[in-house]
Design a protein around this motif. Sequence first.
Motif, PDB file in Angstrom:
ATOM      1  N   GLY A 144     -34.656  32.643  65.984  1.00  0.00           N
ATOM      2  CA  GLY A 144     -34.027  33.769  66.643  1.00  0.00           C
ATOM      3  C   GLY A 144     -34.932  34.476  67.643  1.00  0.00           C
ATOM      4  N   SER A 145     -34.409  35.529  68.234  1.00  0.00           N
ATOM      5  CA  SER A 145     -35.136  36.331  69.213  1.00  0.00           C
ATOM      6  C   SER A 145     -35.140  37.780  68.759  1.00  0.00           C
ATOM      7  CB  SER A 145     -34.470  36.236  70.595  1.00  0.00           C
ATOM      8  OG  SER A 145     -34.486  34.909  71.063  1.00  0.00           O
ATOM      9  N   PRO A 146     -36.186  38.527  69.093  1.00  0.00           N
ATOM     10  CA  PRO A 146     -36.232  39.936  68.697  1.00  0.00           C
ATOM     11  C   PRO A 146     -35.110  40.731  69.368  1.00  0.00           C
ATOM     12  CG  PRO A 146     -38.381  39.175  69.482  1.00  0.00           C
ATOM     13  CD  PRO A 146     -37.397  38.115  69.818  1.00  0.00           C
ATOM     14  N   ASP A 147     -34.574  41.688  68.649  1.00  0.00           N
ATOM     15  CA  ASP A 147     -33.490  42.516  69.174  1.00  0.00           C
ATOM     16  C   ASP A 147     -34.038  43.690  69.970  1.00  0.00           C
ATOM     17  OD1 ASP A 147     -31.325  41.075  68.091  1.00  0.00           O
ATOM     18  OD2 ASP A 147     -31.608  42.034  66.136  1.00  0.00           O
ATOM     19  N   VAL A 148     -33.443  43.920  71.138  1.00  0.00           N
ATOM     20  CA  VAL A 148     -33.733  45.121  71.928  1.00  0.00           C
ATOM     21  C   VAL A 148     -32.788  46.204  71.431  1.00  0.00           C
ATOM     22  CG1 VAL A 148     -33.794  46.094  74.242  1.00  0.00           C
ATOM     23  CG2 VAL A 148     -34.409  43.697  73.890  1.00  0.00           C
ATOM     24  N   ARG A 149     -33.351  47.287  70.882  1.00  0.00           N
ATOM     25  CA  ARG A 149     -32.521  48.219  70.116  1.00  0.00           C
ATOM     26  C   ARG A 149     -31.964  49.388  70.918  1.00  0.00           C
ATOM     27  NH1 ARG A 149     -34.546  48.571  63.869  1.00  0.00           N
ATOM     28  NH2 ARG A 149     -34.988  46.348  63.590  1.00  0.00           N
ATOM     29  N   SER A 150     -32.793  50.043  71.731  1.00  0.00           N
ATOM     30  CA  SER A 150     -32.345  51.291  72.349  1.00  0.00           C
ATOM     31  C   SER A 150     -33.215  51.643  73.544  1.00  0.00           C
ATOM     32  CB  SER A 150     -32.421  52.424  71.305  1.00  0.00           C
ATOM     33  OG  SER A 150     -31.984  53.641  71.852  1.00  0.00           O
ATOM     34  N   LEU A 151     -32.607  52.225  74.578  1.00  0.00           N
ATOM     35  CA  LEU A 151     -33.360  52.708  75.730  1.00  0.00           C
ATOM     36  C   LEU A 151     -34.265  53.850  75.272  1.00  0.00           C
ATOM     37  CD1 LEU A 151     -33.865  52.569  78.784  1.00  0.00           C
ATOM     38  CD2 LEU A 151     -31.845  54.000  79.116  1.00  0.00           C
ATOM     39  N   SER A 152     -35.548  53.711  75.522  1.00  0.00           N
ATOM     40  CA  SER A 152     -36.546  54.630  74.977  1.00  0.00           C
ATOM     41  C   SER A 152     -36.896  55.747  75.937  1.00  0.00           C
ATOM     42  CB  SER A 152     -37.809  53.845  74.599  1.00  0.00           C
ATOM     43  OG  SER A 152     -38.913  54.698  74.361  1.00  0.00           O
ATOM     44  N   HIS A 153     -37.500  55.396  77.087  1.00  0.00           N
ATOM     45  CA  HIS A 153     -37.955  56.436  78.005  1.00  0.00           C
ATOM     46  C   HIS A 153     -38.074  55.898  79.421  1.00  0.00           C
ATOM     47  CE1 HIS A 153     -41.845  54.629  76.581  1.00  0.00           C
ATOM     48  NE2 HIS A 153     -42.219  54.815  77.839  1.00  0.00           N
ATOM     49  N   VAL A 154     -38.218  56.847  80.349  1.00  0.00           N
ATOM     50  CA  VAL A 154     -38.401  56.509  81.752  1.00  0.00           C
ATOM     51  C   VAL A 154     -39.601  57.307  82.269  1.00  0.00           C
ATOM     52  CG1 VAL A 154     -36.742  58.276  82.484  1.00  0.00           C
ATOM     53  CG2 VAL A 154     -37.285  56.380  84.019  1.00  0.00           C
ATOM     54  N   VAL A 155     -40.370  56.681  83.150  1.00  0.00           N
ATOM     55  CA  VAL A 155     -41.557  57.313  83.731  1.00  0.00           C
ATOM     56  C   VAL A 155     -41.379  57.377  85.239  1.00  0.00           C
ATOM     57  CG1 VAL A 155     -44.054  57.137  84.046  1.00  0.00           C
ATOM     58  CG2 VAL A 155     -43.023  56.504  81.852  1.00  0.00           C
ATOM     59  N   PRO A 188     -36.910  65.894  74.883  1.00  0.00           N
ATOM     60  CA  PRO A 188     -35.772  66.809  74.895  1.00  0.00           C
ATOM     61  C   PRO A 188     -35.417  67.265  73.485  1.00  0.00           C
ATOM     62  CG  PRO A 188     -35.002  64.566  75.134  1.00  0.00           C
ATOM     63  CD  PRO A 188     -36.501  64.499  75.121  1.00  0.00           C
ATOM     64  N   ALA A 189     -34.567  68.308  73.400  1.00  0.00           N
ATOM     65  CA  ALA A 189     -34.303  68.949  72.115  1.00  0.00           C
ATOM     66  C   ALA A 189     -33.504  68.082  71.150  1.00  0.00           C
ATOM     67  CB  ALA A 189     -33.557  70.269  72.345  1.00  0.00           C
ATOM     68  N   GLY A 190     -32.813  67.050  71.656  1.00  0.00           N
ATOM     69  CA  GLY A 190     -31.948  66.258  70.797  1.00  0.00           C
ATOM     70  C   GLY A 190     -32.595  65.056  70.148  1.00  0.00           C
ATOM     71  N   THR A 191     -33.901  64.906  70.311  1.00  0.00           N
ATOM     72  CA  THR A 191     -34.604  63.785  69.684  1.00  0.00           C
ATOM     73  C   THR A 191     -35.974  64.241  69.201  1.00  0.00           C
ATOM     74  OG1 THR A 191     -35.390  61.498  69.984  1.00  0.00           O
ATOM     75  CG2 THR A 191     -35.675  63.003  71.838  1.00  0.00           C
ATOM     76  N   GLU A 192     -36.549  63.500  68.276  1.00  0.00           N
ATOM     77  CA  GLU A 192     -37.910  63.771  67.813  1.00  0.00           C
ATOM     78  C   GLU A 192     -38.900  62.745  68.347  1.00  0.00           C
ATOM     79  OE1 GLU A 192     -37.226  63.956  63.594  1.00  0.00           O
ATOM     80  OE2 GLU A 192     -36.808  66.119  63.662  1.00  0.00           O
ATOM     81  N   ASP A 193     -38.439  61.807  69.176  1.00  0.00           N
ATOM     82  CA  ASP A 193     -39.357  60.865  69.817  1.00  0.00           C
ATOM     83  C   ASP A 193     -40.428  61.620  70.593  1.00  0.00           C
ATOM     84  OD1 ASP A 193     -38.102  58.634  68.873  1.00  0.00           O
ATOM     85  OD2 ASP A 193     -37.519  57.836  70.837  1.00  0.00           O
ATOM     86  N   HIS A 194     -41.654  61.124  70.540  1.00  0.00           N
ATOM     87  CA  HIS A 194     -42.765  61.767  71.237  1.00  0.00           C
ATOM     88  C   HIS A 194     -42.433  62.077  72.688  1.00  0.00           C
ATOM     89  CE1 HIS A 194     -46.506  61.599  73.709  1.00  0.00           C
ATOM     90  NE2 HIS A 194     -46.995  62.342  72.731  1.00  0.00           N
ATOM     91  N   HIS A 195     -41.786  61.138  73.377  1.00  0.00           N
ATOM     92  CA  HIS A 195     -41.351  61.417  74.750  1.00  0.00           C
ATOM     93  C   HIS A 195     -40.201  60.498  75.128  1.00  0.00           C
ATOM     94  CE1 HIS A 195     -44.238  58.097  75.315  1.00  0.00           C
ATOM     95  NE2 HIS A 195     -43.629  57.828  76.453  1.00  0.00           N
ATOM     96  N   THR A 196     -39.339  61.024  75.984  1.00  0.00           N
ATOM     97  CA  THR A 196     -38.351  60.196  76.673  1.00  0.00           C
ATOM     98  C   THR A 196     -38.598  60.248  78.179  1.00  0.00           C
ATOM     99  OG1 THR A 196     -36.678  61.930  76.992  1.00  0.00           O
ATOM    100  CG2 THR A 196     -36.634  60.738  74.898  1.00  0.00           C
ATOM    101  N   LEU A 197     -39.608  61.045  78.592  1.00  0.00           N
ATOM    102  CA  LEU A 197     -39.887  61.264  80.003  1.00  0.00           C
ATOM    103  C   LEU A 197     -41.380  61.506  80.186  1.00  0.00           C
ATOM    104  CD1 LEU A 197     -38.534  61.745  82.817  1.00  0.00           C
ATOM    105  CD2 LEU A 197     -38.265  64.146  82.155  1.00  0.00           C
ATOM    106  N   PHE A 198     -41.944  60.921  81.230  1.00  0.00           N
ATOM    107  CA  PHE A 198     -43.354  61.135  81.559  1.00  0.00           C
ATOM    108  C   PHE A 198     -43.469  61.139  83.072  1.00  0.00           C
ATOM    109  CE2 PHE A 198     -47.697  58.957  82.040  1.00  0.00           C
ATOM    110  CZ  PHE A 198     -48.397  60.154  81.978  1.00  0.00           C
ATOM    111  N   PHE A 199     -44.292  62.063  83.604  1.00  0.00           N
ATOM    112  CA  PHE A 199     -44.502  62.171  85.044  1.00  0.00           C
ATOM    113  C   PHE A 199     -45.917  61.759  85.416  1.00  0.00           C
ATOM    114  CE2 PHE A 199     -41.298  65.556  84.220  1.00  0.00           C
ATOM    115  CZ  PHE A 199     -40.267  64.995  84.947  1.00  0.00           C
ATOM    116  N   ILE A 200     -46.032  61.035  86.519  1.00  0.00           N
ATOM    117  CA  ILE A 200     -47.339  60.647  87.059  1.00  0.00           C
ATOM    118  C   ILE A 200     -47.418  61.173  88.490  1.00  0.00           C
ATOM    119  CG2 ILE A 200     -48.864  58.733  87.686  1.00  0.00           C
ATOM    120  CD1 ILE A 200     -47.493  57.068  85.524  1.00  0.00           C
TER     121      ILE A 200
END
Length: 307
Positions: A144-155, A188-200
Motif C-alpha cells: 500500500g501507500s501512505p494516506d494523505v490525511r488533511s491540509l495542514s498549513h500554508v506559508v 487560529p482559534a479553532g485548532t490546537e495545531d502549533h500553526h496553520t500559517l507562517f510568514f517569511i
Amino acid sequence: MKIIGPDKLIFGVEDVENCKQFALDYGLQAQDEINYVALDGTGIEIRAKDDPSLPAPLASGAMIRKTIYGVADQVSLDEINAELSKDRQVKVLEDGSLEAVDDLGFVLGFQLTIRKPLNLAAEKVNAPGDINRGINQVGVNKEGSPDVRSLSHVVYFVPDSVKAEAFYNRIGFKTTDRFTGVGPFMRPAGTEDHHTLFFIQTPPHMQGCEHFTFHMGGPTDVVRAGTNMVNKGYQSFWGPGRHIYGSNWFWYFKSPFGCNMEYDADMDQHDDVWQERESIIGADNSQAFLLQYREKWAPAGGPPPKA
C-alpha cells in the motif's frame, strides 16, 4: 472566531496537466477535474492561470490565487464578516462563503468547514516502559501507500510580516513562536495545531506561497511518501527531518505550483496558556536533525556506499 485552518488552496498554474499529475503522485485523490483532496476532503484546486473564474494574481505573479479557510460554525462566519467589513469589502458568495482581501493582497475565503472527521489510528511506538502498538502488531509493511490525511498549513512570502501578523490577529489567530525579523507561526482559534500559517519576510517581488503541507499519520508515513516521490523522479528540497518549532516531521519537494510542497506529521498541540518562543532563524533553530536520502542498500551487498 473559530477558524479551523485551510480547507482549500486555489492555484492558477502554467502547466495544468503537470500539476494534476504531481498532486496524484503526492497522494491526493482526484475529486473531479479540478479538485484534488486528502482523506478529510481538504485539498487544492488546480486551474489554468488565465481561467477567468480566478481572482486576479498578486503583482509578483504567484500561482496561489486564493486561500479558503474552514470555520466551525455560522456564528464565527458572521463574526469574521462583521470584523473585516469595518475597513474593506467582504463579498458573500452564492454558496454562503465570504471573500475578502487581507492587508498584503492575498485573496481569502471563509466557509463552514468541509472537513470530514477522521477515525484513523496514528503511528504507534513501542518502547521499554510504554508499549503502545501491542502484541503481534507490526509497525511497518511494504504494501500500500501512505494516506494523505488533511491540509495542514500554508506559508507565505510577505513584504511586511508585522502588518500580516496584525491582520490575522483581528480574526483570532495567535502567535505560537517566531523567528526574529522573519515572521510568526500562527494558530487560529479553532485548532490546537502549533500553526496553520507562517510568514517569511521577503522583498515584494517574491510575495506568494513558499510552501503548503498535508498531515500524515506519523513519521514512517512521511518517509515512505517522500521515498515514493524520490523514486518517481521528483526533486527533494529539504528533508526528511524534524522541526523544532512545532516538532513536526517534514519532507519538502519542489513542485510545479511555483512553491514547495511538504509532508508533515506529529505536530505539537497548544492552547491559550502557551507562551510564544523566539529565536534567530538558522539550521540549529529550524530543525532538530536532518536526514539524507540514499539508495537502498543491504549488508550482503558489500560495504555501504560512500557519501
